[in-house]
Design an enzyme around this catalytic site. Sequence first.
Site, PDB file in Angstrom:
ATOM      1  N   GLU A  47       0.866  -1.190   0.000  1.00  3.46           N
ATOM      2  CA  GLU A  47       0.000   0.000   0.000  1.00  3.46           C
ATOM      3  C   GLU A  47       0.906   1.245   0.000  1.00  3.46           C
ATOM      4  O   GLU A  47       1.945   1.252   0.671  1.00  3.46           O
ATOM      5  CB  GLU A  47      -0.824  -0.047   1.299  1.00  3.46           C
ATOM      6  CG  GLU A  47      -1.640   1.186   1.619  1.00  3.46           C
ATOM      7  CD  GLU A  47      -2.252   1.119   3.036  1.00  3.46           C
ATOM      8  OE1 GLU A  47      -1.618   0.520   3.939  1.00  3.46           O
ATOM      9  OE2 GLU A  47      -3.350   1.652   3.219  1.00  3.46           O
ATOM     10  N   LYS A 127      -9.257   1.820  -1.850  1.00  7.89           N
ATOM     11  CA  LYS A 127      -9.503   1.290  -0.491  1.00  7.89           C
ATOM     12  C   LYS A 127     -10.857   1.757   0.057  1.00  7.89           C
ATOM     13  O   LYS A 127     -11.149   2.962   0.087  1.00  7.89           O
ATOM     14  CB  LYS A 127      -8.370   1.753   0.420  1.00  7.89           C
ATOM     15  CG  LYS A 127      -8.398   1.186   1.824  1.00  7.89           C
ATOM     16  CD  LYS A 127      -7.102   1.603   2.512  1.00  7.89           C
ATOM     17  CE  LYS A 127      -6.973   1.111   3.925  1.00  7.89           C
ATOM     18  NZ  LYS A 127      -5.667   1.540   4.500  1.00  7.89           N
ATOM     19  N   CYS A 183      -4.765  -3.179   2.822  1.00  9.60           N
ATOM     20  CA  CYS A 183      -4.495  -3.144   4.260  1.00  9.60           C
ATOM     21  C   CYS A 183      -5.725  -3.416   5.128  1.00  9.60           C
ATOM     22  O   CYS A 183      -6.144  -4.548   5.280  1.00  9.60           O
ATOM     23  CB  CYS A 183      -3.830  -1.818   4.631  1.00  9.60           C
ATOM     24  SG  CYS A 183      -3.121  -1.913   6.296  1.00  9.60           S
TER      25      CYS A 183
HETATM   26  N1  CDT Z   1      -2.937   1.205   6.543  1.00 14.82           N
HETATM   27  C1  CDT Z   1      -3.895   0.596   7.258  1.00 14.82           C
HETATM   28  O1  CDT Z   1      -4.987   0.404   6.784  1.00 14.82           O
HETATM   29  N2  CDT Z   1      -3.595   0.292   8.487  1.00 14.82           N
HETATM   30  C2  CDT Z   1      -4.559  -0.297   9.371  1.00 14.82           C
HETATM   31  C3  CDT Z   1      -4.415   0.216  10.740  1.00 14.82           C
HETATM   32  C4  CDT Z   1      -5.506  -0.299  11.583  1.00 14.82           C
HETATM   33  S1  CDT Z   1      -6.003   0.826  12.725  1.00 14.82           S
HETATM   34  C5  CDT Z   1      -6.949  -0.123  13.714  1.00 14.82           C
HETATM   35  C6  CDT Z   1      -4.501  -1.812   9.357  1.00 14.82           C
HETATM   36  O2  CDT Z   1      -5.558  -2.422   9.305  1.00 14.82           O
HETATM   37  O3  CDT Z   1      -3.433  -2.387   9.456  1.00 14.82           O
END
Ligand code: CDT
Length: 601
Positions: A47, A127, A183
Site C-alpha cells: 500500500e 480502499k 491493508c
Molecule cells: N494502513 C492501514 O490500513 N492500516 C490499518 C491500521 C488499523 S487501525 C486499527 C490496518 O488495518 O493495518
Amino acid sequence: MTRTIRLAAAQVGAVNLVDARAKTLDRLVRLLEDAASKGAQAVLFPECAFTTFFPRHFIADAAELEAFFEHGDITTADNTRALFDKAKELGVDISVGFAEATESGEHYNTCVYYHAKTGSLLSKYRKVHLPGDYEPYPDAEATNQLEKRYFKPGDYGFDAFRVPDLADATRERGEPIFGMMICNDRRWAEAWRLLGLQGVEVVFCGYNTTGYAPHLWGTNLQQDPQEAAANALFHHKLVMQAHSYTNACFSVSAARCGWDDGKWNLIAGSTIVGPDGKIMAESQTDGDEIVIADCDLDMCRSGKTRTFDFARHRRVEHYSRLISQPGVVEPPHLSSMTNGHSNGVSRSVAGPAFTKTTRILLCNPNATEFMTEACLEMVQPTLPPDVVVYGFTAPKPAPSAVEGNFDNIMSAAAAARAIVPIAHQYDAFLVACYSDHALIRMLREELSQPVIGIMEASLIAARTLGSRFGIIATADRSVYMQQDAVRHYGMDAFCAGIRSCKLGVLELESKPEKEVLATMSAVGKQLVEDGADVLTLGCAGMSNMKAAVEKAVGEDVQVVDGVVAGVHHLAGLCRMGTKTAKRGAWASSKTGRERRRQDWY
Ligand code: CDT
C-alpha cells in the site's frame, strides 16, 4: 502451462519522510528484478509504496501533502513509470499501491494490477475501509492514522478480474481470477466474501500496519511496544489465513515495514497463504525482501466445491442485517423485560430476515423515460433489500405527458396493453401519474396484485402524518382535475388547498432548475399559509424537488413524495399477503371478456 502460478510479495522496509522518491522507486525496481530472477509471474507491492506512510503525520500544508500523491497516469508519470517499464521489460505483472490524486482533485488510497504483456491496467481498486480518524490525537507523541482525513472511501467496490497469460485457461476454469484489497480491508469479512462470491482464486493485499499505536488500537496506553507489535502481526496473519480458508483462495500480502525515520514501526509479516489457510511462504526480515511461492490454483477447488460451496450452503435469507445495518444493534436488556422492572415495553417480536423479494412495477403511463428514471432514483435510497422496483415507461402512442383527460385515457390504454402480458412477473403496481389515472382502475380490474397511484398513496400518507394537506400542482388544469380526484378519494374535508405552479409537466425538466424550485417553494409556502401541515408533490416529475420544498417550508411541515409513499404502501400490502378484492367493482375484467367471447383488447 498448468494452473500453477508463481506469485511474489515484494516487501519494502523502512522509507523515511525525507527519502528522495527516486531512491524509493529504485528500491522497488530492484525488488522487481529480484522477484523476476526467481521466476515470479506476478509481484505484489505494498500500500502507498512510493513514499513513507504519510497518513501517520498531520500535514497542514496543502502543497506538502499533495507531494505524497501520484498525479496523472500511474504507468507513465515521472515518479512511478520506472517500475511499470521494468515490469514490461521483464514480462512480470505487478500490483502496486499508491496515493491517487484524480484530475478533479479527489484523493484515494488506490492500487492497480498491471499486465506486463499488454502494458495495460487490468484492474484498479480504491480502499474502501479507511481506518483511523479525521483529526489527529491531542497527544503529540501518538501515532496517527489520518486516512479518513486524506482519502475518500473507495468507489469501485470489490470487483474480481481475470488475468490472462499466467496459467492455462482451461475451458472449465478460464483464466485465474484475482481480487485486490488494501491493508485494513483485510480485517473485514465482507470484503473477502464479496471477492469469494466472484470465485476469486488469488487475493492481493498490500499493507502498512503500525506495530505500536496504543491510541489507535492498543489494549492500554502503557502497552509494551514489542508485545503490541507481536499482537499486530498475529492479527494480520489471523485474518489472512482465516479469510483465505473461508473463501478457498490463495492470498498474497506485502508489507511496508521496518522503522520509518528510526521512530515509526510498521510490522513485517508478508505472507503467501493457501486456500487451506496455511502459510506457504513468509518474510524473514523487516527489510526489503521477496516472498515467493508456487500456487496451484486447482487447490482452491476442494474448498470451493465442498465446505465453502456457496451456492449449496449459504443461507442468504438470514443475511439481510449484513447490508441493512452498519453498526451494532444489541438485543434489549433482559432487566427491562422482567415484570417488576418493566418500563412498559413488555416484549418485542421481529420477523425472520426477508425470505421473498417483492417486485414492484413502477408504471409511468406517459412515454417520457426520464420521468421513470427520476422516480427510480428518488425511491432507491429508501428501499430495503427485499424490495425491487422495476421501471416501466409506456410505449408510444402513449402521450409524452399526462395533462388532461385525453392524455389520461390514451396513456392508460397504451400502458395497459404493454403491462398486462408481463404482469405475472410482479407483485404489485404503482401508477406513477399524480391523478386519478384510468390505468389504476384498469389494472385493479384486470389483475389481482395490489395497485395504487402515487396521488392516492400520497394522500393516505398525508392523512396519517398531518391534519390538512396541500397539493403543489403543475398547471392550472391539473388543479381542477386534482380537486375532482381528491373528492373521488373522499379526502376533500382534509384538503387545505391545491395550487398551481403554472408549469407544464415537461417544463419541470426543461426550464432552469433554479426557477422551477423557486416557483415550487413559493407555492409550497402559500399552501402552508392556507393551513396545510403536509404538502404533496402533484406530479411524478417533481420527485427530485422534494428537498428544496422541504427547505422552503421548514421542518414542522412534512413533504410527501407519492412515488416513495406508493412503493412502501404496496410493499406493506405485499408483506401482509393481501390482494385486490374481486367481489365488487374490481371483479375481473378478463372473465367478462371471456364470457362475451372477446379475445382482444
Ligand atoms: N494502513 C492501514 O490500513 N492500516 C490499518 C491500521 C488499523 S487501525 C486499527 C490496518 O488495518 O493495518
